[in-house]
Design an enzyme around this catalytic site. Sequence first.
Site, PDB file in Angstrom:
ATOM      1  N   CYS A 119      33.704  20.327  28.703  1.00  0.00           N
ATOM      2  CA  CYS A 119      32.291  20.626  28.517  1.00  0.00           C
ATOM      3  C   CYS A 119      32.113  22.131  28.315  1.00  0.00           C
ATOM      4  O   CYS A 119      32.564  22.920  29.150  1.00  0.00           O
ATOM      5  CB  CYS A 119      31.517  20.152  29.744  1.00  0.00           C
ATOM      6  SG  CYS A 119      29.826  20.764  29.783  1.00  0.00           S
ATOM      7  N   GLU A 173       0.838  -1.200   0.000  1.00  0.00           N
ATOM      8  CA  GLU A 173       0.000   0.000   0.000  1.00  0.00           C
ATOM      9  C   GLU A 173       0.871   1.247   0.000  1.00  0.00           C
ATOM     10  O   GLU A 173       1.888   1.277   0.672  1.00  0.00           O
ATOM     11  CB  GLU A 173      -0.856   0.040   1.284  1.00  0.00           C
ATOM     12  CG  GLU A 173      -1.385  -1.305   1.681  1.00  0.00           C
ATOM     13  CD  GLU A 173      -2.202  -1.265   2.975  1.00  0.00           C
ATOM     14  OE1 GLU A 173      -2.299  -0.189   3.600  1.00  0.00           O
ATOM     15  OE2 GLU A 173      -2.728  -2.320   3.334  1.00  0.00           O
ATOM     16  N   CYS A 197      26.872  19.828  36.566  1.00  0.00           N
ATOM     17  CA  CYS A 197      26.845  20.539  35.285  1.00  0.00           C
ATOM     18  C   CYS A 197      25.446  21.102  35.053  1.00  0.00           C
ATOM     19  O   CYS A 197      24.491  20.343  34.958  1.00  0.00           O
ATOM     20  CB  CYS A 197      27.227  19.599  34.153  1.00  0.00           C
ATOM     21  SG  CYS A 197      27.111  20.380  32.535  1.00  0.00           S
ATOM     22  N   LYS A 253      10.680   2.659   3.004  1.00  0.00           N
ATOM     23  CA  LYS A 253      10.712   4.102   2.752  1.00  0.00           C
ATOM     24  C   LYS A 253      11.390   4.435   1.423  1.00  0.00           C
ATOM     25  O   LYS A 253      12.343   3.776   1.017  1.00  0.00           O
ATOM     26  CB  LYS A 253      11.477   4.804   3.889  1.00  0.00           C
ATOM     27  CG  LYS A 253      10.906   4.552   5.268  1.00  0.00           C
ATOM     28  CD  LYS A 253       9.557   5.204   5.474  1.00  0.00           C
ATOM     29  CE  LYS A 253       9.679   6.673   5.766  1.00  0.00           C
ATOM     30  NZ  LYS A 253       9.797   7.020   7.165  1.00  0.00           N
ATOM     31  N   CYS A 278      30.047  23.560  31.644  1.00  0.00           N
ATOM     32  CA  CYS A 278      30.537  23.657  33.026  1.00  0.00           C
ATOM     33  C   CYS A 278      32.050  23.562  33.135  1.00  0.00           C
ATOM     34  O   CYS A 278      32.605  23.696  34.212  1.00  0.00           O
ATOM     35  CB  CYS A 278      29.879  22.595  33.899  1.00  0.00           C
ATOM     36  SG  CYS A 278      30.514  20.938  33.595  1.00  0.00           S
ATOM     37  N   ASP A 317       1.651  10.252   3.367  1.00  0.00           N
ATOM     38  CA  ASP A 317       2.349  11.143   4.285  1.00  0.00           C
ATOM     39  C   ASP A 317       1.366  12.192   4.792  1.00  0.00           C
ATOM     40  O   ASP A 317       1.313  13.316   4.309  1.00  0.00           O
ATOM     41  CB  ASP A 317       3.521  11.809   3.555  1.00  0.00           C
ATOM     42  CG  ASP A 317       4.499  12.433   4.527  1.00  0.00           C
ATOM     43  OD1 ASP A 317       4.329  12.242   5.747  1.00  0.00           O
ATOM     44  OD2 ASP A 317       5.419  13.122   4.069  1.00  0.00           O
ATOM     45  N   TYR A 343      -7.078   2.453   6.198  1.00  0.00           N
ATOM     46  CA  TYR A 343      -6.175   1.348   5.859  1.00  0.00           C
ATOM     47  C   TYR A 343      -5.976   0.326   6.973  1.00  0.00           C
ATOM     48  O   TYR A 343      -5.211  -0.607   6.837  1.00  0.00           O
ATOM     49  CB  TYR A 343      -4.821   1.887   5.392  1.00  0.00           C
ATOM     50  CG  TYR A 343      -4.178   2.894   6.332  1.00  0.00           C
ATOM     51  CD1 TYR A 343      -3.820   2.551   7.623  1.00  0.00           C
ATOM     52  CD2 TYR A 343      -3.942   4.201   5.917  1.00  0.00           C
ATOM     53  CE1 TYR A 343      -3.242   3.461   8.474  1.00  0.00           C
ATOM     54  CE2 TYR A 343      -3.366   5.128   6.762  1.00  0.00           C
ATOM     55  CZ  TYR A 343      -3.012   4.748   8.046  1.00  0.00           C
ATOM     56  OH  TYR A 343      -2.446   5.654   8.890  1.00  0.00           O
ATOM     57  N   LYS A 345       2.337   4.467   1.305  1.00  0.00           N
ATOM     58  CA  LYS A 345       2.375   5.002   2.669  1.00  0.00           C
ATOM     59  C   LYS A 345       2.086   6.498   2.573  1.00  0.00           C
ATOM     60  O   LYS A 345       2.931   7.279   2.140  1.00  0.00           O
ATOM     61  CB  LYS A 345       3.743   4.752   3.304  1.00  0.00           C
ATOM     62  CG  LYS A 345       3.818   5.209   4.747  1.00  0.00           C
ATOM     63  CD  LYS A 345       5.111   4.721   5.372  1.00  0.00           C
ATOM     64  CE  LYS A 345       5.193   5.034   6.848  1.00  0.00           C
ATOM     65  NZ  LYS A 345       5.061   6.437   7.173  1.00  0.00           N
ATOM     66  N   CYS A 364      30.210  14.827  29.324  1.00  0.00           N
ATOM     67  CA  CYS A 364      30.676  15.685  30.397  1.00  0.00           C
ATOM     68  C   CYS A 364      30.653  14.869  31.676  1.00  0.00           C
ATOM     69  O   CYS A 364      29.692  14.168  31.956  1.00  0.00           O
ATOM     70  CB  CYS A 364      29.735  16.880  30.501  1.00  0.00           C
ATOM     71  SG  CYS A 364      29.892  17.755  32.055  1.00  0.00           S
TER      72      CYS A 364
HETATM   73  S1  IVH Z   1      -0.715   0.738   8.861  1.00  0.00           S
HETATM   74  C1  IVH Z   1      -0.455  -1.165  12.948  1.00  0.00           C
HETATM   75  N1  IVH Z   1      -0.920   1.609   6.406  1.00  0.00           N
HETATM   76  O1  IVH Z   1       2.425   5.455   8.671  1.00  0.00           O
HETATM   77  C2  IVH Z   1      -0.276  -0.580  11.600  1.00  0.00           C
HETATM   78  N2  IVH Z   1       0.023   3.078   8.034  1.00  0.00           N
HETATM   79  O2  IVH Z   1       4.894   4.880  10.127  1.00  0.00           O
HETATM   80  C3  IVH Z   1      -0.708   0.825  11.522  1.00  0.00           C
HETATM   81  N3  IVH Z   1       0.593   5.290   7.193  1.00  0.00           N
HETATM   82  O3  IVH Z   1       1.128   5.780  11.911  1.00  0.00           O
HETATM   83  C4  IVH Z   1      -0.303   1.566  10.336  1.00  0.00           C
HETATM   84  N4  IVH Z   1      -0.069   4.949   5.124  1.00  0.00           N
HETATM   85  O4  IVH Z   1       0.123   7.217  10.036  1.00  0.00           O
HETATM   86  C5  IVH Z   1      -0.516   1.893   7.654  1.00  0.00           C
HETATM   87  N5  IVH Z   1      -1.217   2.254   4.212  1.00  0.00           N
HETATM   88  C6  IVH Z   1      -0.818   2.540   5.445  1.00  0.00           C
HETATM   89  C7  IVH Z   1      -0.284   3.802   5.803  1.00  0.00           C
HETATM   90  C8  IVH Z   1       0.138   4.023   7.119  1.00  0.00           C
HETATM   91  C9  IVH Z   1       0.446   5.819   5.972  1.00  0.00           C
HETATM   92  C10 IVH Z   1       1.176   5.993   8.351  1.00  0.00           C
HETATM   93  C11 IVH Z   1       0.372   5.911   9.627  1.00  0.00           C
HETATM   94  C12 IVH Z   1       1.273   5.248  10.627  1.00  0.00           C
HETATM   95  C13 IVH Z   1       2.607   5.535  10.046  1.00  0.00           C
HETATM   96  C14 IVH Z   1       3.628   4.538  10.524  1.00  0.00           C
END
Ligand code: IVH
Length: 727
Positions: A422, A128, A452, A328, A425, A132, A240, A130, A446
């Site tokens: 440091c 899926e 400190c 990522k 201090c 942002d 999701y 991800k 330190c």
């Molecule tokens: S699943 C327990 N699916 O990514 C699993 N997260 O880095 C819960 N996010 O907090 C997350 N797209 O805000 C899931 N297709 C996707 C997502 C997704 C974006 C975000 C979400 C999560 C964060 C984790």
Amino acid sequence: MTRAESIPVAELGEVQAKAELARLAQEIALHDAHYHQRDAPVISDSEYDALRQRNTAIEARFPHLQRADSPSLRVGGAVLDGFEKSTHARPMLSLNNAFSDGDVADFCISIRKFLGLDPDEPLHFSAEPKIDGVSATLRYEDGIFVSGATRGDGFTGENISENLRTLHDIPLALKGGDLPRVIDVRGEVYISHNEFAELNQRQEAQGKPVFMNPRNAAAGSLRQLDPAITAQRPLRFFAYAWGEISVLPADTQMGVINKFKDWGLPTNPAIQRCKDLDEMLAAYKQFEQERATLGYDIDGVVYKIDRLDLQERLGFRTNSPRWAIAHKFPAELAQTVLEAIEIQVGRTGALTPVAKLRPVTVGGVVVSNATLHNEDEIKRKDARIGDTVLVRRAGDVIPQIVEVVLDKRTADSVPFVFPVICPVCGSHAVREEDGKTGKQDVVRRCTGGLVCPAQAVERLRHFVSRDAFDIEGLGEQNVQLLFDANLIKNPADIFRLNRKIEDVKKAFLKKREDDALEREERTGKKRKKILDESKRTFKEIENLISSIEARREIDLERFIYALGIRHVGQNNARLLAKNYHSFANFHAGMKGAYTRDSESSQDLLAIDGVGAALVEALIEFFSEPQNDKVITALLDEVTVRDFVAPAAASPVAGMTIVFTGAMEKMSRDEAKARAQSLGAKVAGSVSAKTDIVIAGADAGSKLKKARDLGIKILGEDEWLAVIDQRD
Ligand code: IVH
């Protein structure tokens, strides 16, 4: 017969009114969809307004007929004073990250190992995008939206129901005949690229600040106290995942997502099902290519095990599920000049170099600081003041310096010399040596400890911070003020302030007087009457003392977190609290561990999620007499509440369990994780404190010891029967 829709509101009967409200809800939702989702309205604005006005007028005459999905609930009701807290029925976890194909391959391997699957057994994943954005949870009861919240710290978020209601993507009522009685729908609130650009144009035209990127705009819009403002922001939603759910509507991830869609929840059409690693990586490549044209920001791909029975078996680590991972995309880069290297001294005494950069935009955000990690890192990169450097920013991560652009280095540049004292201090700053490996610690620290100011003040600030003792009125400035006045040198002193009120008053007044003098010199404005000032100050001190008194009782996990031990953030604090239940127990365990009592160390290491670094940090902390003094003094002042497990009672909650011998039905890791998720503590060795020993095949000395001690012994099948009682 006259059709209800042509009858003036004032003449409608109740039955007609009800029918009209149903028709209007449906019709307005349809036009909203044309307008918001397809950007193609089919009626004029004034026709649309007329529909809404009629709906409002009927509701005004028949308030009891207002529907749960009424369009008027979307415009934003009363302005709030603040958000209430909302505890998630199931935590909202984050995801582990993979940064390379190899990381994803490792993920697949570790899952197969955990589940004990043969290499040729099929294992499907969803892939899926991800998104942002900002995650949110929506609670539906009998299909009706009842509340919604932000993620917060994963356990408790903020109730932003009224704001979420204004999102056209979020159905106020789910449709379909097979709705669960209760479901927490999890998903992401985001803003599309086009709408983000328009939003910023509007902001600019109105002389308001523009947003840095769509995610910030989404986060800011969701946290408006006036829902009418949120209603004007182009927020979208993708569902999701889920939290609490009374009945699962399918047995796969993709199946549930399809159900979500049937119920009227927006789901991402780009989700794919992959049968193996190759398909997962192909999906990743595809999403990466489509990234620019998707129309909204994504920062990677999330893979989830498709079969829910396997998800359940894999379960969760403290902070993330074992059955999912985020792959990522590589971060964005920019070039700029390293103008200075500043050395900061942290709460634990670590000297951290911070790169001061000529401001530059990286991935839509202006960056002027970057981390240089430590001394070795500066040496490795040979980063020098005046160098041109390549800067990388990845999501929320602090920007980093990737490398120096050597072609652009000037002839007069000199290598950076890391300070050995440091800067705060003046104490020596040293690099510890690992007793076993003889290796130098990467961090220079330190040695000033509690003397400190950088450390003491930082430690005190951490101690009173929101997630620790949460003492209102004791912000950064007041901590510094009381520290400078010698009134708080260590945490216990905070709770003794009530016996030194006169001194506190003096210190505050002196500070006010100094500030006023300084202001007078700077601006020429006359000082206010000291009498007014002192009244205000005394009130402030009174409030401060009462907020301190309110914190004389504290939860175990907060207490542990407050101590500021290295590697003990909120998650580890919670993990430790959960496993040790009381402070006395925890303290005894820690003392045992540092005197190298192997049983205590084993118990500690046996906790899922506890690694060597954490153990080392705990040992270091508790073997330091200074710290012990502070704890003893503190315990004279405050009471630490025992940890209360939020989960429902399980047959093994609170018990100490030891596994021995080989398991056949599941791997040792899975067995351990299962027991811990049921609230049991898994220990490495058998002692009088053990409640149950689970003996697999060929169990040896531990089994014998258990027999000698008369401890309950279960075979693998008996154990499975015990834990299955729960389901
Ligand atoms: S699943 C327990 N699916 O990514 C699993 N997260 O880095 C819960 N996010 O907090 C997350 N797209 O805000 C899931 N297709 C996707 C997502 C997704 C974006 C975000 C979400 C999560 C964060 C984790």
